[in-house]
Design a protein around this motif. Structure first.
Motif, mmCIF file in Angstrom:
data_model
loop_
_atom_site.group_PDB
_atom_site.id
_atom_site.type_symbol
_atom_site.label_atom_id
_atom_site.label_comp_id
_atom_site.label_asym_id
_atom_site.label_seq_id
_atom_site.Cartn_x
_atom_site.Cartn_y
_atom_site.Cartn_z
ATOM 1 N N ASN A 67 0.849 -1.184 0.000
ATOM 2 C CA ASN A 67 0.000 0.000 0.000
ATOM 3 C C ASN A 67 0.890 1.240 0.000
ATOM 4 O O ASN A 67 1.694 1.424 0.911
ATOM 5 N N ILE A 115 0.420 4.293 0.696
ATOM 6 C CA ILE A 115 0.306 5.183 1.854
ATOM 7 C C ILE A 115 1.208 4.661 2.974
ATOM 8 O O ILE A 115 1.944 5.418 3.619
ATOM 9 N N LEU A 157 2.172 12.108 -0.576
ATOM 10 C CA LEU A 157 0.816 11.734 -0.176
ATOM 11 C C LEU A 157 -0.213 12.338 -1.124
ATOM 12 O O LEU A 157 -1.160 11.657 -1.524
ATOM 13 N N PHE A 158 -0.001 13.613 -1.513
ATOM 14 C CA PHE A 158 -0.914 14.232 -2.476
ATOM 15 C C PHE A 158 -0.993 13.396 -3.747
ATOM 16 O O PHE A 158 -2.076 13.091 -4.246
ATOM 17 N N ILE A 206 -0.221 10.271 -4.271
ATOM 18 C CA ILE A 206 -0.834 8.957 -4.067
ATOM 19 C C ILE A 206 -2.350 9.098 -3.989
ATOM 20 O O ILE A 206 -3.103 8.328 -4.592
ATOM 21 N N MET A 207 -2.817 10.137 -3.276
ATOM 22 C CA MET A 207 -4.265 10.302 -3.136
ATOM 23 C C MET A 207 -4.901 10.696 -4.463
ATOM 24 O O MET A 207 -6.011 10.273 -4.772
ATOM 25 N N GLY A 251 -5.324 7.616 -6.462
ATOM 26 C CA GLY A 251 -6.365 6.743 -5.962
ATOM 27 C C GLY A 251 -5.928 5.290 -5.928
ATOM 28 O O GLY A 251 -4.742 4.995 -5.773
#
Lengths: 185, 491
Positions: free
Chosen positions: A28, A30, A72-73, A75-76, A79
């Motif tokens: 994952n 994150i 993180l941005f 990765i988000m 999705g």
């Protein structure tokens, strides 16, 4: 002899190793980014133990504060597609070469530690590691490499632009034309 | 002021690169980028040549930038050499990029800044600036390799080059760290002083030497650290391949000579029983043999030239090994070889670019079949540069090999010289194969046929290299004197 300093070092080192392992092995993304964050925090702790307060602060602000947040941005934004499928191709060679590399690195460490004569490096001045002394060093004795690093940053930015811009205005290559059959004389 | 004069090659190139970058960002016309870059590079090279003639010993205050940058004749020689190689790459790009619809000005800015990095490498007297320069040079090369983004092959080559290159840089940095830990110095002269005082036997120093050698051997792409070379060379746009084959290789050899002769230039490190020469000799033999054997089996001319550049790294390593006994002579032979290799290889790539056009790029031997009869004007230069790479007189390739082999023989490395000689005979096979395909084969019926492109820039690159190949091949002695004056002495 176990001092508080040694204990502190080992805690930070173990955290750094654990974070690095998590960053590499997490499926994952994150979790991978969080592992990286742990690694960066532990590194900042190690810098602190070396009296490099300024470097520790910069490590926290730039890496933990800016770069991990950027990760993180991204990765988000990506999705669920950011999670890669498990790829089992070439698993044995990968594991084998990984183990081989770790063994070689360990052998190097053992060789170095066993035979090393401990050289006393030049002592640190009282104000070492503070912003004040760091700045003085940077703009006096270290001025030349500081200026030269501008070229490195420039190349990195230019390279990123060149690679990112690549897709525009570039068409597929034309198919080559076949040669005419030759006439017999 | 004398310091600014001594630093003028750096200043000219740095400001020139900034100008080119800004011209790309704000200018409206695209055409002059290649010409502008070439002018900047030639101006830099001429500044260095001017300094060479004026004499650095007449300038005061150079120690202000020491040990970060060492301004000596070795540095000046490499500044001229790197600018020449880079200018040939820029000229090739001037024709290649518009032809293949890759004409984006970032390429030239990258080329100039990466050359700046290579010049930093050749001038560095400290591990810190050495690493900074190396990364500047390498990052530029990675980005140029990935320039053709639509091609999966280019992306693959660039990714391999980037990952393996970063890995090698990390190993090199580990070696630097151990060396600093063992000696307490990052400047090469300081390290040498501590090593002479007896720290050579420290296992930490030995380990650091091994790690540093791994990094260096990767950068010059010698076997067994060559796996990235054919993929990166094949995937990159040809001017970027020229840059990698010529400038990056020269920069890496400058770094190798600086580190090995300055930091590890003491008697024990340079001895056959306990130093770096036997390691490098083994790598040289392995590099020449493997590269020449594999090169003969390639179907792509670009891949063949990639393996050829690996093989040439092997011959150069023979010269580096010979510096152990004859530092002046062997060092000069390495510098001369680098010059000859630069003009021959850059010329060969430029001629290869000239043979193809958009969608009909010449990549494989089959593409070249019969081109000697259909288009003799573009086939002749390629044949000529192939002969120079093979080392056939009266081209510079012959004398370059001759000087290196002579230095090796006079230092008593008979076996090494025989292996190198046999290898250069073996290598002639695949260079001659280019000629056979161009002049003695006809393309298969229905096969794609190459159509030469038209470009003044590429023609200029070909002519410039051809003139240098001939002049250096007929009258090498003056240039050899320059190389002798530039050679480093150990310690």
């Amino acid at each position: 002899m176990v001092t508080l300093g040694t204990v502190y070092f080992y805690i930070c080192a173990a955290l750094a190793l654990g974070g690095a392992l998590a960053a590499v092995s997490a499926r994952n993304p994150i979790r991978g980014a969080m592992g990286l964050l742990v690694l960066i925090l532990a590194m900042a702790g190690l810098f602190l133990a070396l009296h490099a307060q300024f470097l520790a602060a910069i490590q926290l602000i730039v890496y933990a504060g800016a770069i991990v947040v950027l990760f993180l941005f991204v990765i988000m934004l990506l999705g669920p597609s950011a999670t890669s499928q498990r790829d089992l191709r070439g698993l044995y060679p990968r594991v084998f070469s990984g183990v081989l590399f770790v063994l070689a690195a360990l052998a190097t460490m053992v060789l170095v530690v066993r035979g090393a004569k401990y050289v006393v490096l030049p002592g640190t001045p009282r104000a070492f590691g503070s912003i004040d002394s760091f700045g003085k060093d940077l703009f006096n004795s270290g001025l030349v490499p500081f200026e030269l690093s501008a070229a490195l940053l420039m190349v990195a930015v230019l390279g990123a632009v060149a690679v990112a811009k690549g897709k525009q205005g570039e068409s597929k290559a034309l198919p080559a034309e076949p040669v005419e059959p030759q006439e017999k004389h | 002021m004398p310091l600014a004069l001594a630093l003028s090659p750096f200043l000219v190139l740095g400001f020139g690169a900034l100008l080119i970058m800004l011209a790309e960002a704000f200018g409206s016309r695209r055409g002059g980028m290649a010409l502008g870059s070439t002018i900047v590079l030639f101006a830099t090279g001429l500044t260095a040549a001017g300094l060479w003639m004026y004499g650095l010993e007449n300038l005061k205050g150079l120690e202000a930038v020491a040990p970060w940058l060492l301004l000596d004749r070795f540095t000046l020689f490499f500044q001229m050499l790197l600018c020449l190689g880079s200018a040939l790459a820029a000229l090739t790009a001037g024709g290649y990029l518009p032809e293949h619809e890759l004409d984006r000005g970032e390429f030239y800015a990258l080329l100039l800044f990466a050359t700046f990095g290579a010049m930093m490498v050749s001038a560095s007297g400290d591990l810190l600036t050495l690493f900074l320069g190396l990364e500047t040079m390498s990052l530029g090369a990675y980005a140029m390799t990935a320039f053709r983004k639509a091609s999966p092959r280019a992306t693959e080559g660039a990714l391999k080059y980037f990952l393996l290159g970063s890995f090698a840089a990390a190993i090199l940095l580990y070696g630097f760290a151990l060396l600093y830990g063992a000696t307490g110095h990052t400047d090469l002269a300081g390290i040498s002083k501590v090593l002479r005082a007896g720290a050579v036997k420290d296992p930490m120093v030995v380990t650091s030497l091994v790690l540093i050698l791994v990094g260096l051997v990767f950068k010059v792409s010698a076997v067994p650290f060559h796996a990235w070379t054919p993929d990166a060379y094949e995937g990159a746009p040809t001017p970027a391949t020229t840059y990698m084959a010529v400038v990056v290789k020269a920069g890496a050899f400058a770094m190798m000579l600086r580190i090995l002769l300055t930091a590890f230039g003491d008697a024990q490190s340079m001895s056959w029983s306990a130093g770096w020469p036997p390691v490098l000799a083994g790598i040289a033999v392995l590099t020449m043999t493997v590269a020449n054997l594999v090169a003969g089996r390639q179907e792509s001319v670009k891949r063949m030239l990639a393996y050829s550049s690996i093989a040439h790294a092997g011959y150069l390593l023979v010269g580096v090994v010979a510096t152990m006994r004859a530092p002046q002579q062997a060092g000069a032979s390495v510098l001369f070889y680098l010059l000859g290799y630069t003009v021959s290889t850059a010329g060969a790539f430029a001629a290869l670019v000239l043979c193809g056009s958009r969608g009909r790029e010449t990549v494989s031997y089959e593409d070249l079949a019969g081109i000697g009869r259909r288009h003799p004007a573009v086939a002749l230069p390629l044949a000529f540069f192939a002969l120079s790479l093979a080392g056939i007189p009266p081209t510079v390739g012959f004398f370059a090999k001759w000087f290196v082999f002579r230095a090796a023989v006079e230092s008593g490395f008979y076996v090494l010289t025989i292996v190198a000689f046999l290898n250069s005979v073996l290598g002639a096979y695949y260079y001659i194969r280019v000629l056979v395909y161009m002049y003695m084969r006809e393309p298969a019926v229905g096969a794609p046929v190459a159509v030469p492109m038209r470009s003044g820039y590429v023609v200029a690159a070909v002519i410039l290299s051809a003139v240098m190949v001939i002049v250096l091949g007929v009258a090498p002695s003056d240039t050899l004197d320059v190389a002798v004056a530039a050679a480093l002495s150990p310690g």
